[in-house]
Each structure stands twice: as structure tokens, then as C-alpha cells.
Design an enzyme around this catalytic site. Structure first.
Site, PDB file in Angstrom:
ATOM      1  N   ASP A   9       0.874  -1.171   0.000  1.00 35.70           N
ATOM      2  CA  ASP A   9       0.000   0.000   0.000  1.00 35.70           C
ATOM      3  C   ASP A   9       0.914   1.225   0.000  1.00 35.70           C
ATOM      4  O   ASP A   9       2.128   1.111   0.221  1.00 35.70           O
ATOM      5  CB  ASP A   9      -0.885  -0.038   1.245  1.00 35.70           C
ATOM      6  CG  ASP A   9      -1.636   1.262   1.476  1.00 35.70           C
ATOM      7  OD1 ASP A   9      -2.329   1.720   0.552  1.00 35.70           O
ATOM      8  OD2 ASP A   9      -1.495   1.819   2.578  1.00 35.70           O
ATOM      9  N   ASP A  11      -0.247   5.174   0.959  1.00 38.56           N
ATOM     10  CA  ASP A  11      -0.522   6.163   1.998  1.00 38.56           C
ATOM     11  C   ASP A  11      -0.589   5.511   3.374  1.00 38.56           C
ATOM     12  O   ASP A  11      -1.434   4.650   3.638  1.00 38.56           O
ATOM     13  CB  ASP A  11      -1.834   6.897   1.703  1.00 38.56           C
ATOM     14  CG  ASP A  11      -1.719   7.793   0.482  1.00 38.56           C
ATOM     15  OD1 ASP A  11      -0.738   8.556   0.401  1.00 38.56           O
ATOM     16  OD2 ASP A  11      -2.602   7.738  -0.398  1.00 38.56           O
TER      17      ASP A  11
END
Length: 229
Positions: A9, A11
Site C-alpha cells: 500500500d 498512503d
């Protein structure tokens, strides 16, 4: 079956971007004379929703009718927010989270491929890549899936399943790194093994089930998920 790829991922996982996103939104609201301000507590609640436009919709659905704005005005915030976010990143506002660079450098040496799955737009990812990565993203990540590549964002598993398809691997051959409940839910829905390094900006009482939860991706923690290069 042996591990063949790591999927990250962005953020909150690669870098603690969430508060920078919040500040960028607030600056964009001010620039466009939109009387909204998201404090950290409000922002934590909004992190349950993937995507900037989706978060603004979610936020205003909870406002009185008289305080809501048109869809066109919401969409007008997006390019302004992205510009401000990019300017902040270019100014050195963020660094990668501890251990991330070392893991990304060690993985290919150990024969592991790397990929990204993010709900952020390609423009937002590119801004972070230019501001935080030491090399072009395409030299580090074999596959990059952004919110622009899917019709349903996290917690829908579409992004992870698309990454798996492009890597040509099975769920047993990949390991996902996430930071938030919504991202964790997406990876679990894709039936992937997940390692969670919770973001400081995320909910403090998040439930990640049986997934491995670590404070960071620093080298001392790598054996916990079976990586001992």
C-alpha cells in the site's frame, strides 16, 4: 508455496502521508473559499473511505443540507489539492517510513518482485514517488495499481486481484503490507496474507484479526514475516 512478491500500500504504509493529505485538502478548501477544515480527529474518521473525492462526498453527506456543495465544486477541489500536495512533497515534507527503503532494496536481491496497490490517483502516487523514492517508481515496482486502474476502491479487493493478475502469481505467493483497516480488509478479501504497520494517523482501536501487526518495517522485524535475506 514459496514467497515470490511483496505488494505495498502507499498512503500510511510507504510514508506517513495521511496528515499531509489533510493539510493539502485544508489548503485547497481555503484557496477555493470552501468553509471546511478537517482536524486530525475528523480525518481519522474519513480514513475509513478510500479516495479523496469519495472522502469529500462522505464528509458532506453528514453536513446540514445548507452546508453542502455541488458535485462540480467537489471535483474542482481535486486538482488544487493535488497541486498543493505535490508542492509539499517536492519541498521535502515527507520521508519513507522506517525500514521501507531497506526492504525495497533487499527484496529484489533475494529474488522477490515488488508491486504497489493504492486507492490514490496515479498523479498522487507519482507526486509521492518523486518526493520520497530514491529512483523512478518503475525501477522499484514491477506493477503499480492506482485508484485510476479500478472501478471499485478499497475495501474492495479489485486492486489486489488486478496486481496478482499482472504479476501472474497466486495469492499464496504474495505478501501484502498495509496500514489501515480499509486496506487490510481489501487484501483479506483477496485472500492474501497481510502484514500491518499501523499509521500514526489511523484509528487507535483498529482490529486486524489474525494478521501480523508490527510497529515498523525495520530490518529487526523482517524475520517475523519470514524474510531473512
Amino acid at each position: 508455496m514459496s514467497l515470490r512478491a511483496l505488494i505495498f500500500d502507499v498512503d500510511g504504509t510507504l510514508a506517513e502521508t495521511e496528515d499531509l493529505h489533510r493539510r493539502s485538502f485544508n489548503a485547497a478548501f481555503a484557496e477555493l473559499d470552501l468553509p471546511w477544515q478537517w482536524d486530525r480527529e475528523v480525518n481519522r474518521g474519513l480514513l475509513a473511505v478510500s479516495g479523496g473525492l469519495e472522502r469529500m462526498r462522505f464528509f458532506q453527506e453528514r453536513l446540514p443540507e445548507t452546508e453542502r456543495v455541488s458535485e462540480a465544486r467537489l471535483r474542482a477541489v481535486q486538482p488544487v489539492k493535488r497541486r498543493i500536495y505535490g508542492e509539499m512533497l517536492a519541498g521535502g515534507a515527507l520521508e519513507l517510513r522506517p525500514g521501507v527503503r531497506a526492504l525495497l532494496e533487499a527484496a529484489p536481491i533475494a529474488g522477490l518482485r515488488c508491486a504497489v496497490v493504492t486507492a490514490a490517483s496515479s498523479a498522487s502516487f507519482e507526486a509521492l514517488a518523486q518526493g520520497c523514492l530514491w529512483a523512478p517508481a518503475e525501477e522499484i515496482f514491477e506493477v503499480v495499481i492506482t485508484g485510476d486502474d479500478v472501478t471499485c476502491k478499497k475495501p474492495d479487493p479489485q486492486g489486489y486481484l488486478l496486481a496478482l493478475e499482472r504479476l501472474g502469481l497466486t495469492t499464496e505467493e504474495v505478501l501484502v503490507f498495509e496500514d489501515s483497516p480499509v486496506g487490510h480488509a481489501a487484501a483479506c478479501a483477496a485472500e492474501m496474507r497481510v502484514v500491518v504497520t499501523p499509521s500514526e494517523e489511523g484509528p487507535g482501536d483498529a482490529d486486524f484479526g489474525d494478521s501480523l501487526v508490527l510497529p515498523s518495517l525495520e530490518r529487526a522485524h523482517w524475520p517475523a514475516f519470514g524474510f531473512t535475506p
